[in-house]
Design a protein around this motif. Structure first.
Motif, short mmCIF file in Angstrom:
data_model
loop_
_atom_site.label_atom_id
_atom_site.label_comp_id
_atom_site.label_asym_id
_atom_site.label_seq_id
_atom_site.Cartn_x
_atom_site.Cartn_y
_atom_site.Cartn_z
N LYS A 102 0.84 -1.17 -0.17
CA LYS A 102 -0.01 -0.05 0.09
C LYS A 102 0.87 1.13 -0.15
CE LYS A 102 -2.87 -0.56 3.54
NZ LYS A 102 -3.74 -0.42 4.62
N VAL A 103 0.69 2.01 -0.77
CA VAL A 103 1.38 3.45 -0.90
C VAL A 103 0.47 4.49 -0.98
CG1 VAL A 103 3.12 2.53 -2.01
CG2 VAL A 103 1.21 3.56 -3.28
N HIS A 104 0.99 5.78 -0.33
CA HIS A 104 0.13 6.89 -0.17
C HIS A 104 0.20 7.64 -1.73
CE1 HIS A 104 1.09 6.82 4.40
NE2 HIS A 104 0.43 5.96 3.79
N GLY A 105 -0.82 7.41 -2.28
CA GLY A 105 -0.94 8.08 -3.49
C GLY A 105 -0.82 9.75 -3.72
N GLN A 106 -1.30 10.25 -2.60
CA GLN A 106 -1.31 11.80 -3.00
C GLN A 106 -0.03 12.43 -2.71
OE1 GLN A 106 -1.88 10.14 -0.02
NE2 GLN A 106 -1.70 11.64 1.91
N VAL A 107 0.96 11.43 -1.96
CA VAL A 107 2.33 12.04 -1.66
C VAL A 107 2.93 11.78 -2.99
CG1 VAL A 107 4.42 11.47 -0.53
CG2 VAL A 107 2.34 11.23 0.67
N PHE A 108 2.70 10.64 -3.73
CA PHE A 108 3.44 10.36 -5.02
C PHE A 108 3.19 11.71 -6.08
CE2 PHE A 108 4.24 6.49 -3.01
CZ PHE A 108 5.48 6.22 -3.47
N LEU A 109 2.08 11.75 -6.09
CA LEU A 109 1.39 12.76 -6.90
C LEU A 109 2.12 14.06 -6.84
CD1 LEU A 109 -2.46 12.13 -7.43
CD2 LEU A 109 -0.73 11.74 -8.98
N THR A 110 2.14 14.60 -5.68
CA THR A 110 2.74 16.04 -5.30
C THR A 110 4.32 15.94 -5.44
OG1 THR A 110 2.63 15.35 -3.00
CG2 THR A 110 0.97 17.12 -3.82
N THR A 111 4.77 14.58 -5.31
CA THR A 111 6.29 14.47 -5.28
C THR A 111 6.53 14.64 -6.86
OG1 THR A 111 6.47 13.05 -3.47
CG2 THR A 111 8.20 13.12 -4.94
N TRP A 112 5.79 13.96 -7.72
CA TRP A 112 6.15 14.17 -9.09
C TRP A 112 6.01 15.43 -9.58
CZ3 TRP A 112 2.39 9.20 -10.15
CH2 TRP A 112 3.16 8.09 -9.57
N PHE A 113 5.07 15.99 -9.19
CA PHE A 113 4.74 17.57 -9.54
C PHE A 113 6.09 18.07 -9.29
CE2 PHE A 113 3.62 21.79 -8.05
CZ PHE A 113 3.23 22.36 -9.08
N VAL A 114 6.55 18.12 -7.74
CA VAL A 114 7.67 18.96 -7.40
C VAL A 114 8.81 18.73 -8.37
CG1 VAL A 114 9.47 19.09 -5.43
CG2 VAL A 114 6.93 19.34 -5.22
N ALA A 115 9.08 17.27 -8.56
CA ALA A 115 10.31 16.74 -9.39
C ALA A 115 10.07 17.27 -10.76
CB ALA A 115 10.12 15.06 -9.14
N ALA A 116 8.84 17.23 -11.15
CA ALA A 116 8.85 17.91 -12.66
C ALA A 116 8.94 19.32 -12.63
CB ALA A 116 7.16 17.69 -12.94
N LEU A 117 8.69 20.07 -11.68
CA LEU A 117 8.95 21.44 -11.65
C LEU A 117 10.43 21.63 -11.55
CD1 LEU A 117 6.92 23.61 -11.12
CD2 LEU A 117 7.47 23.99 -9.01
N LEU A 118 11.08 20.96 -10.80
CA LEU A 118 12.62 21.14 -10.48
C LEU A 118 12.98 20.86 -11.91
CD1 LEU A 118 13.60 19.67 -7.13
CD2 LEU A 118 13.92 21.95 -7.87
N ILE A 119 12.94 19.82 -12.54
CA ILE A 119 13.55 19.34 -13.79
C ILE A 119 13.07 20.22 -15.06
CG2 ILE A 119 13.32 17.42 -15.67
CD1 ILE A 119 13.10 15.45 -13.34
N ILE A 120 11.90 20.76 -14.97
CA ILE A 120 11.54 21.83 -15.90
C ILE A 120 12.42 22.99 -15.98
CG2 ILE A 120 9.71 23.31 -16.79
CD1 ILE A 120 7.77 20.89 -16.54
N ALA A 121 12.46 23.33 -14.67
CA ALA A 121 13.33 24.53 -14.40
C ALA A 121 14.73 24.46 -14.73
CB ALA A 121 13.18 25.02 -12.89
N SER A 122 15.53 23.17 -14.46
CA SER A 122 16.70 22.94 -14.79
C SER A 122 16.72 22.97 -16.32
CB SER A 122 17.31 21.63 -14.17
OG SER A 122 16.85 21.59 -12.88
N LEU A 123 15.82 22.24 -16.87
CA LEU A 123 15.93 22.19 -18.39
C LEU A 123 15.97 23.60 -18.96
CD1 LEU A 123 13.88 19.07 -19.36
CD2 LEU A 123 16.40 19.42 -19.28
#
Lengths: 79, 140, 251
Positions: free
Chosen positions: C30-51
Motif C-alpha cells: 500500500k502506498v500513499h498516492g497523494q504523496v506521490f502525485l505531489t512529489t512528481w509535481f515537485v520533481a517535474a517542476l525542478l526538472i523543467i526549471a533545470s531544463l
C-alpha cells in the motif's frame, strides 16, 4: 478518567509545556542578537541569519511537543 | 498519521532518482558554467592587472623623463643666466674702466693745461713785475 | 468523550483530514498516492526549471538560468560552509537536491491550493507533510554520512565512537538514531503544524485572517529546508572529520 479524556489533557499539556522552554530560549537568543546588533550594526546580516537558524532549532522543540499532541489526538496507540 | 508503508522506500528511491537527474541536467552543467565564468573573470583580472602594471611602468618612465627634461632645461636656463650675468658684468666693468681712464686722461690734460697756464701766468707776472720795477726805477 | 474524539477525527476538522490517505495498491503493497502525485509535481517542476536554465547556456545569464544559478550558488555556499573548501564538491548534488526538493515541496504545499483538486480519499498536500517522506529523506542523510565516513576512513570510522572515551559509546550510538529522528520529526512537524494552523484558521475565519499565518508558514518552510540541508551537511562533515565535539547534536 478514561483514555480519551486523558489523551486530550495530555495533548494540551504536551504542547503547552513544550512551548515554555523554547519560548525562554528564543527570548534569550533574540535579546542577545539585538544586543549584538546594537554593538556592531555592521554585522546585522550575519547575526540575523544565525539567529533565524537557531530560532528554527528551538522552534522544533515545540514542534516535537506538537507532534506528540497530534499523535495523542489522532493516532493514539492506546485507544 | 504515523503509518509507515511502502511509501517510505519508494520515496527514497525517487529522491535518489531526482538527485541523479538533477545532477546530470542541473548541477553539472551549471557548475561548469559558473566555474568557467569564475576562471574567465580570474584570467581577465590578471590580464587587467598586468595591463595596469604596464601602464604604471609607462607612467613612471614618462614622469622620470619629464623630471629629467625639467632638470635639463633648468640647467640650461641657469647656464644662460650665468652667461648673461657674466657678459653684463664684463661690459659694466669695461665701461667703468673706460670711464675711469677717460676721467684720468681728462684730469691729466686739465692738470697739464693748468700747469702751462700757471707757467705762462708766472712768466707774465714776472715780466709784468719786471716792467713795473723798471718803470719805478726809471722814475726814481 | 470517545465520541467527541471520533467526530473530531472526521466531521469538524474534515478539511484537515489528518491521517487520511489516498491509497494505491501496488501488488500487495500500500502506498500513499497523494504523496506521490505531489512529489512528481515537485520533481517535474525542478526538472523543467533545470531544463529551461540549461537549454541554452550563456556566459551572461538571464531569465531562468539566472534564477537557477542563484539557487546553485546558494546550495554551493551552504555545502561549502558546512563541509569546508576541500570536501564540499562531491556533496553539492546531494545537499543541493535535498534543499531544493524540500524547499519546493514546502512552498508548493503552502502556495498551491491543492485542496481544490478532489481525491477520492485524503487530500493533496506538500510531500513533506507525510512522515514517510521525511523519514525517507532523514534515513538517506544517515546513509550518506555513514557512506562519507566509510569512504574516507574505512572501518576506522568506528573509531570515532570510542574516540574521547569508550564511556560515551552508548550515547554515540544513540546519536545515530536521534539524528534521523530529530531531522524527520522537525521537518514533518513544522510542515504539518503549519498546514494545521492554516487549516484551523481558515475554518474559523475564512477571510484575510489566515494570511499572516500563511506568510509565516512560507517563512518557516524555507527555514526548515535550509535547516535540513544545513544539518545534513553538518552530519556529513562530522563523519568526515571524525570527532563529534565540533558540531554538537542540534536540538
Amino acid at each position: 478518567m478514561d483514555v480519551s479524556s486523558a489523551s486530550v489533557l495530555a495533548a494540551a499539556l504536551a504542547i503547552g509545556l513544550a512551548a515554555i522552554g523554547p519560548g525562554i530560549g528564543q527570548g534569550n537568543a533574540s535579546g542577545s542578537a539585538v544586543e549584538g546588533i546594537a554593538r556592531q550594526p555592521e554585522a546585522e546580516g550575519k547575526i540575523r541569519g544565525t539567529l533565524l537558524l537557531t530560532l528554527a532549532f528551538m522552534e522544533s522543540l515545540t514542534i516535537y511537543g506538537l507532534v506528540i499532541a497530534l499523535v495523542l489526538l489522532f493516532a493514539n496507540p492506546f485507544r | 498519521m504515523f503509518d509507515f508503508d511502502a511509501t517510505l522506500p519508494l520515496m527514497a528511491v525517487q529522491f535518489i532518482l531526482l538527485m541523479v537527474i538533477l545532477n546530470a541536467i542541473f548541477f553539472k552543467p551549471l557548475t561548469k558554467v559558473v566555474e568557467d565564468r569564475a576562471e574567465l573573470i580570474r584570467t581577465s583580472q590578471t590580464g587587467a592587472k598586468a595591463g595596469l602594471e604596464k601602464v604604471n611602468a609607462i607612467t613612471q618612465q614618462y614622469e622620470k623623463e619629464l623630471a629629467d627634461s625639467r632638470r635639463q632645461y633648468q640647467a640650461i636656463i641657469a647656464k644662460a643666466q650665468a652667461e648673461a650675468q657674466k657678459i653684463a658684468d664684463d661690459q659694466i666693468a669695461a665701461a667703468q674702466a673706460e670711464a675711469i681712464a677717460q676721467r684720468e686722461q681728462a684730469t691729466k690734460a686739465l692738470d697739464a693745461e693748468k700747469a702751462t697756464a700757471m707757467a705762462a701766468l708766472e712768466q707774465q707776472v714776472d715780466a709784468l713785475s719786471q716792467e713795473i720795477l723798471n718803470k719805478l726805477l726809471v722814475g726814481v | 468523550m470517545l465520541n467527541f474524539l471520533d467526530t473530531l477525527n472526521i466531521a469538524p476538522l474534515a478539511s484537515l483530514e489528518v491521517g487520511q490517505h489516498f491509497y494505491w495498491h501496488i501488488g500487495n503493497l500500500k502506498v500513499h498516492g497523494q504523496v506521490f502525485l505531489t512529489t512528481w509535481f515537485v520533481a517535474a517542476l525542478l526538472i523543467i526549471a533545470s531544463l529551461l536554465a540549461t537549454r541554452k547556456i550563456q556566459q551572461v545569464p538571464k531569465g531562468a538560468q539566472n534564477l537557477m544559478e542563484y539557487a546553485l550558488e546558494f546550495v554551493r555556499d551552504l555545502a561549502r560552509n558546512q563541509l569546508g573548501e576541500k570536501e564540499y564538491r562531491p556533496w553539492v548534488p546531494f545537499i543541493g537536491t535535498l534543499f531544493l526538493f524540500i524547499f519546493v515541496a514546502n512552498w508548493s504545499g503552502a502556495l498551491i491550493p491543492w485542496k481544490l483538486i478532489k481525491l477520492p480519499e485524503g487530500e493533496l498536500a506538500a510531500p513533506t507533510n507525510d512522515i514517510n517522506t521525511t523519514v525517507a529523506l532523514a534515513l538517506l542523510v544517515s546513509i550518506a554520512y555513514f557512506y562519507a565516513g566509510f569512504k574516507k576512513k574505512g572501518l576506522g570510522y568506528f573509531g570515532k565512537y570510542v574516540q574521547p572515551t569508550p564511556v560515551l559509546l552508548p550515547i554515540a550510538i544513540l546519536e545515530d538514531f536521534t539524528k534521523p529522528l530529530s531531522l524527520s520529526f522537525r521537518l514533518f512537524g513544522n510542515i504539518l503544524a503549519d498546514e494545521l494552523v492554516v487549516g484551523v484558521l481558515v475554518l474559523l475565519v475564512p477571510l484575510f485572517v489566515p494570511l499572516p499565518v500563511m506568510l509565516l508558514g512560507l517563512f518557516t518552510s524555507a527555514i526548515q529546508a535550509l535547516v535540513f540541508a544545513t544539518l545534513a551537511g553538518a552530519y556529513i562533515h562530522e563523519a568526515l572529520e571524525g570527532h563529534g565535539d565540533e558540531h554538537e547534536e542540534h536540538a
